[in-house]
Design a protein around this motif. Sequence first.
Motif, PDB file in Angstrom:
ATOM      1  N   THR A 221       7.582  12.835   1.088  1.00  0.00           N
ATOM      2  CA  THR A 221       8.079  12.799   2.467  1.00  0.00           C
ATOM      3  C   THR A 221       6.923  12.826   3.451  1.00  0.00           C
ATOM      4  OG1 THR A 221      10.141  13.905   1.836  1.00  0.00           O
ATOM      5  CG2 THR A 221       9.544  13.962   4.157  1.00  0.00           C
ATOM      6  N   ASP A 222       5.925  13.658   3.192  1.00  0.00           N
ATOM      7  CA  ASP A 222       4.757  13.722   4.072  1.00  0.00           C
ATOM      8  C   ASP A 222       4.005  12.393   4.090  1.00  0.00           C
ATOM      9  OD1 ASP A 222       5.374  16.307   4.683  1.00  0.00           O
ATOM     10  OD2 ASP A 222       3.790  17.224   3.482  1.00  0.00           O
ATOM     11  N   ILE A 223       3.911  11.744   2.922  1.00  0.00           N
ATOM     12  CA  ILE A 223       3.267  10.426   2.848  1.00  0.00           C
ATOM     13  C   ILE A 223       4.026   9.432   3.724  1.00  0.00           C
ATOM     14  CG2 ILE A 223       2.879   8.439   1.331  1.00  0.00           C
ATOM     15  CD1 ILE A 223       2.277  10.479  -0.917  1.00  0.00           C
ATOM     16  N   LEU A 224       5.336   9.440   3.605  1.00  0.00           N
ATOM     17  CA  LEU A 224       6.167   8.506   4.362  1.00  0.00           C
ATOM     18  C   LEU A 224       6.046   8.764   5.864  1.00  0.00           C
ATOM     19  CD1 LEU A 224       8.143   6.194   3.983  1.00  0.00           C
ATOM     20  CD2 LEU A 224       9.986   7.873   3.752  1.00  0.00           C
ATOM     21  N   ILE A 225       6.056  10.023   6.259  1.00  0.00           N
ATOM     22  CA  ILE A 225       5.923  10.371   7.681  1.00  0.00           C
ATOM     23  C   ILE A 225       4.571   9.909   8.211  1.00  0.00           C
ATOM     24  CG2 ILE A 225       5.717  12.288   9.319  1.00  0.00           C
ATOM     25  CD1 ILE A 225       7.718  13.825   7.544  1.00  0.00           C
ATOM     26  N   SER A 226       3.516  10.218   7.482  1.00  0.00           N
ATOM     27  CA  SER A 226       2.171   9.863   7.919  1.00  0.00           C
ATOM     28  C   SER A 226       2.003   8.346   8.021  1.00  0.00           C
ATOM     29  CB  SER A 226       1.137  10.445   6.953  1.00  0.00           C
ATOM     30  OG  SER A 226      -0.170  10.052   7.306  1.00  0.00           O
ATOM     31  N   TYR A 227       2.473   7.633   7.017  1.00  0.00           N
ATOM     32  CA  TYR A 227       2.335   6.174   7.012  1.00  0.00           C
ATOM     33  C   TYR A 227       3.133   5.558   8.158  1.00  0.00           C
ATOM     34  CZ  TYR A 227       1.369   1.614   4.955  1.00  0.00           C
ATOM     35  OH  TYR A 227       0.909   0.339   4.744  1.00  0.00           O
ATOM     36  N   TYR A 228       4.324   6.055   8.365  1.00  0.00           N
ATOM     37  CA  TYR A 228       5.174   5.526   9.431  1.00  0.00           C
ATOM     38  C   TYR A 228       4.534   5.763  10.800  1.00  0.00           C
ATOM     39  CZ  TYR A 228       9.348   4.537  12.201  1.00  0.00           C
ATOM     40  OH  TYR A 228      10.229   4.003  13.107  1.00  0.00           O
TER      41      TYR A 228
ATOM     42  N   GLU B  50       0.834  -1.204   0.000  1.00  0.00           N
ATOM     43  CA  GLU B  50       0.000   0.000   0.000  1.00  0.00           C
ATOM     44  C   GLU B  50       0.870   1.256   0.000  1.00  0.00           C
ATOM     45  OE1 GLU B  50      -3.780   1.878   2.480  1.00  0.00           O
ATOM     46  OE2 GLU B  50      -2.306   0.624   3.535  1.00  0.00           O
ATOM     47  N   LEU B  51       1.979   1.235   0.729  1.00  0.00           N
ATOM     48  CA  LEU B  51       2.880   2.389   0.746  1.00  0.00           C
ATOM     49  C   LEU B  51       3.425   2.664  -0.647  1.00  0.00           C
ATOM     50  CD1 LEU B  51       4.469   4.596   2.162  1.00  0.00           C
ATOM     51  CD2 LEU B  51       6.177   2.875   2.815  1.00  0.00           C
ATOM     52  N   ASP B  52       3.788   1.626  -1.374  1.00  0.00           N
ATOM     53  CA  ASP B  52       4.250   1.805  -2.750  1.00  0.00           C
ATOM     54  C   ASP B  52       3.170   2.482  -3.595  1.00  0.00           C
ATOM     55  OD1 ASP B  52       6.592   0.540  -2.075  1.00  0.00           O
ATOM     56  OD2 ASP B  52       6.077  -1.366  -3.014  1.00  0.00           O
ATOM     57  N   ALA B  53       1.911   2.093  -3.370  1.00  0.00           N
ATOM     58  CA  ALA B  53       0.806   2.684  -4.122  1.00  0.00           C
ATOM     59  C   ALA B  53       0.664   4.168  -3.803  1.00  0.00           C
ATOM     60  CB  ALA B  53      -0.499   1.947  -3.806  1.00  0.00           C
ATOM     61  N   LEU B  54       0.770   4.511  -2.541  1.00  0.00           N
ATOM     62  CA  LEU B  54       0.668   5.917  -2.140  1.00  0.00           C
ATOM     63  C   LEU B  54       1.755   6.760  -2.801  1.00  0.00           C
ATOM     64  CD1 LEU B  54      -0.012   5.339   1.653  1.00  0.00           C
ATOM     65  CD2 LEU B  54      -1.548   6.560   0.114  1.00  0.00           C
ATOM     66  N   LEU B  55       2.970   6.246  -2.801  1.00  0.00           N
ATOM     67  CA  LEU B  55       4.094   7.002  -3.353  1.00  0.00           C
ATOM     68  C   LEU B  55       4.022   7.085  -4.875  1.00  0.00           C
ATOM     69  CD1 LEU B  55       6.912   5.561  -1.057  1.00  0.00           C
ATOM     70  CD2 LEU B  55       5.951   7.864  -0.975  1.00  0.00           C
ATOM     71  N   LEU B  56       3.579   6.008  -5.515  1.00  0.00           N
ATOM     72  CA  LEU B  56       3.464   6.027  -6.976  1.00  0.00           C
ATOM     73  C   LEU B  56       2.322   6.938  -7.413  1.00  0.00           C
ATOM     74  CD1 LEU B  56       4.693   4.861  -9.554  1.00  0.00           C
ATOM     75  CD2 LEU B  56       3.006   3.008  -9.442  1.00  0.00           C
ATOM     76  N   GLU B  57       1.231   6.942  -6.658  1.00  0.00           N
ATOM     77  CA  GLU B  57       0.125   7.862  -6.946  1.00  0.00           C
ATOM     78  C   GLU B  57       0.626   9.304  -6.940  1.00  0.00           C
ATOM     79  OE1 GLU B  57      -4.222   8.952  -4.979  1.00  0.00           O
ATOM     80  OE2 GLU B  57      -2.461   8.639  -3.694  1.00  0.00           O
ATOM     81  N   CYS B  58       1.407   9.659  -5.923  1.00  0.00           N
ATOM     82  CA  CYS B  58       1.966  11.012  -5.825  1.00  0.00           C
ATOM     83  C   CYS B  58       2.845  11.318  -7.037  1.00  0.00           C
ATOM     84  CB  CYS B  58       2.771  11.137  -4.534  1.00  0.00           C
ATOM     85  SG  CYS B  58       3.620  12.718  -4.352  1.00  0.00           S
ATOM     86  N   GLN B  59       3.677  10.374  -7.415  1.00  0.00           N
ATOM     87  CA  GLN B  59       4.578  10.571  -8.551  1.00  0.00           C
ATOM     88  C   GLN B  59       3.803  10.851  -9.840  1.00  0.00           C
ATOM     89  OE1 GLN B  59       7.485   7.393  -9.017  1.00  0.00           O
ATOM     90  NE2 GLN B  59       7.576   7.731 -11.218  1.00  0.00           N
ATOM     91  N   TYR B  60       2.733  10.095 -10.074  1.00  0.00           N
ATOM     92  CA  TYR B  60       1.954  10.276 -11.302  1.00  0.00           C
ATOM     93  C   TYR B  60       1.139  11.566 -11.275  1.00  0.00           C
ATOM     94  CZ  TYR B  60       2.960   6.016 -13.875  1.00  0.00           C
ATOM     95  OH  TYR B  60       3.588   5.055 -14.626  1.00  0.00           O
TER      96      TYR B  60
END
Length: 307
Positions: A288-295, A72-82
């Motif tokens: 970075t915000d996605i990573l912080i929130s998920y963590y 799911e984290l990969d999905a969040l980060l890839l969504e942001c990238q696209y």
Amino acid sequence: MEYLKQKAAQLPLTPGIYLMKDQHGQIIYVGKAKNLKNRVQSYFRHNPNHSNKVLRMIFNIVDFETIDVQTELDALLLECQYIQRYHPLYNRQMNYYQNYLYVGIVADEIVLSPEYRTGFWGPFRQYKSLPDLVICLNDTFLLPKTNHLTRLAIQRQLPQLEDMAIDQRLKSIKGLFTGRSTDYFQLLEARIRHASEHLNFELAGKLQADFQHAQQLYDYILRRKTFLKQKELIFSLPITTDENDPRKKYYQVSYGRIIQTKVADEQPDFQPPKQKNSHLEKAEVDPTDILISYYRRFIQPAKSRKV
């Protein structure tokens, strides 16, 4: 619509992102899903809870594409990238990183800049609220360019400012934007009390809103600062929905950035992180915000339960 329903029914039950496209093949929306099949199918079923915006988007969908990922984290980060790459019409969040701002002090004046400048702080994604915060800071700390009438009003509200040197005021402003000590909240509370005592409830309400917005920004800065200071974090996530599959995806995070990932049955050996990276670029803020929130939401609580 029937074609879209049939295509969605064939999707896997895995994490991923989906790209909704219009008749011209343009990507009009990017979404992420923990379960691609269930999420995409939900768009093509009758749902009274769909907003008008979602209904307009669905009306314009002619086709879609999906990309499977491992977590799911990969999905969040890839969504942001696209989203950052294609700027889809129906995406609002993470779509305007070019507007993020840096903050600095130049010649005793608070300055907002769209570009990084030496000595500036940021970038901050709160670009819509920052100009109002700067106005309130300028008034509350009576910086040199405060107009005469405002100066007289603030002097009545905050007589203690007479004993605060300009260097101390600027240090307090810097503290707000760097997650350090600041007098701003105490001074703002004093202004709110003064306004209420003098029955100026409209001003008190406005200052209270300013206080809440500044507090949210300050808390955000503290979270980001704490996360970006950590030299190394290693955590893992399951990569399948099969509970009998022992494999996990391991993430090595250094100073707020994912620097390496590996899929393994047990924690692998990672190379030690190199020296700290430079300041965040605008495009790095949302990931970075996605990573912080998920963590904070999923990794830290799990670790606490194991203790």
